[in-house]
Design a protein around this motif. Structure first.
Motif, mmCIF file in Angstrom:
data_model
loop_
_atom_site.group_PDB
_atom_site.id
_atom_site.type_symbol
_atom_site.label_atom_id
_atom_site.label_comp_id
_atom_site.label_asym_id
_atom_site.label_seq_id
_atom_site.Cartn_x
_atom_site.Cartn_y
_atom_site.Cartn_z
ATOM 1 N N HIS A 72 10.833 52.958 -53.047
ATOM 2 C CA HIS A 72 12.287 52.834 -52.920
ATOM 3 C C HIS A 72 12.947 54.207 -53.071
ATOM 4 N N SER A 83 15.574 47.815 -45.514
ATOM 5 C CA SER A 83 15.955 46.514 -46.057
ATOM 6 C C SER A 83 15.395 46.467 -47.462
ATOM 7 N N PHE A 85 15.122 43.975 -51.120
ATOM 8 C CA PHE A 85 15.301 42.673 -51.775
ATOM 9 C C PHE A 85 15.026 42.884 -53.252
ATOM 10 N N ILE A 86 15.977 42.480 -54.096
ATOM 11 C CA ILE A 86 15.793 42.633 -55.546
ATOM 12 C C ILE A 86 15.562 41.264 -56.185
ATOM 13 N N GLU A 88 16.864 39.578 -58.562
ATOM 14 C CA GLU A 88 18.014 38.722 -58.853
ATOM 15 C C GLU A 88 18.471 37.911 -57.644
ATOM 16 N N MET A 89 18.102 38.317 -56.446
ATOM 17 C CA MET A 89 18.497 37.582 -55.248
ATOM 18 C C MET A 89 17.797 36.231 -55.148
ATOM 19 N N ASN A 98 24.069 36.951 -52.403
ATOM 20 C CA ASN A 98 23.035 37.991 -52.376
ATOM 21 C C ASN A 98 23.672 39.372 -52.449
ATOM 22 N N ARG A 99 24.668 39.599 -51.614
ATOM 23 C CA ARG A 99 25.315 40.905 -51.591
ATOM 24 C C ARG A 99 26.048 41.197 -52.900
ATOM 25 N N PHE A 102 23.390 42.063 -55.524
ATOM 26 C CA PHE A 102 22.802 43.340 -55.120
ATOM 27 C C PHE A 102 23.700 44.500 -55.561
ATOM 28 N N TYR A 105 23.597 46.447 -59.106
ATOM 29 C CA TYR A 105 22.491 47.303 -59.520
ATOM 30 C C TYR A 105 22.508 48.628 -58.773
ATOM 31 N N ALA A 110 17.400 48.683 -60.367
ATOM 32 C CA ALA A 110 17.103 47.560 -59.475
ATOM 33 C C ALA A 110 15.652 47.115 -59.663
ATOM 34 N N VAL A 112 13.148 45.904 -57.748
ATOM 35 C CA VAL A 112 12.786 45.769 -56.334
ATOM 36 C C VAL A 112 11.554 44.885 -56.202
#
Length: 135
Positions: A72, A83, A85-86, A88-89, A98-99, A102, A105, A110, A112
């Motif tokens: 990352h 793209s 994805f963390i 918490e999503m 999601n946004r 996101f 963090y 994050a 990841v």
């Protein structure tokens, strides 16, 4: 055949359903940002039509938490649009949620679970160093 490479890196401690979910979400981001990688619709012998898919192969890799964090960081240092994805999503149920989660963090905190990128082959190999083929 291609001067670019698409790689998806998944954190190696995810449940199977999470791996599949994250892969699908991450690849949708790559396709959305790079519409030229989508080919023509598929048609079977009976004349049924199916969605067009990527014309370019996609490699799926696996990495531990420290390695995926390093990947990352490398993506950001090289300013590669990716793209991400963390963790918490997984607790959200739609795009706006999601946004929102996101946005809470920063890169240094994050969690990841997946990252996908498309760049030159050598760049992708350098950025994903330490990741292994997904088993």
């Amino acid at each position: 055949m291609f001067d670019t490479k698409i790689a998806i890196v998944l954190r190696n401690n995810l449940a199977s359903w999470q791996k599949l979910n994250v892969t699908a979400f991450l690849m949708s981001g790559i396709a959305g940002q790079n519409p030229a990688i989508i080919g023509e619709a598929y048609r079977d012998r009976a004349g049924n039509t199916y969605n067009a898919m990527s014309i370019q192969p996609i490699i799926v890799l696996s990495a531990d938490e420290a390695t995926i964090s390093a990947i990352h960081r490398r993506v950001l240092e090289r300013e590669i649009l990716s793209s991400l994805f963390i963790e918490e999503m997984f607790a959200t149920g739609h795009d706006a949620a999601n946004r929102a989660v996101f946005a809470e963090y920063a890169p240094e905190d994050a969690k990841v679970v997946g990252v996908a990128l498309r760049a030159g082959k050598k760049t992708v190999d350098k950025v994903t160093k330490g990741a292994t083929m997904h088993a």
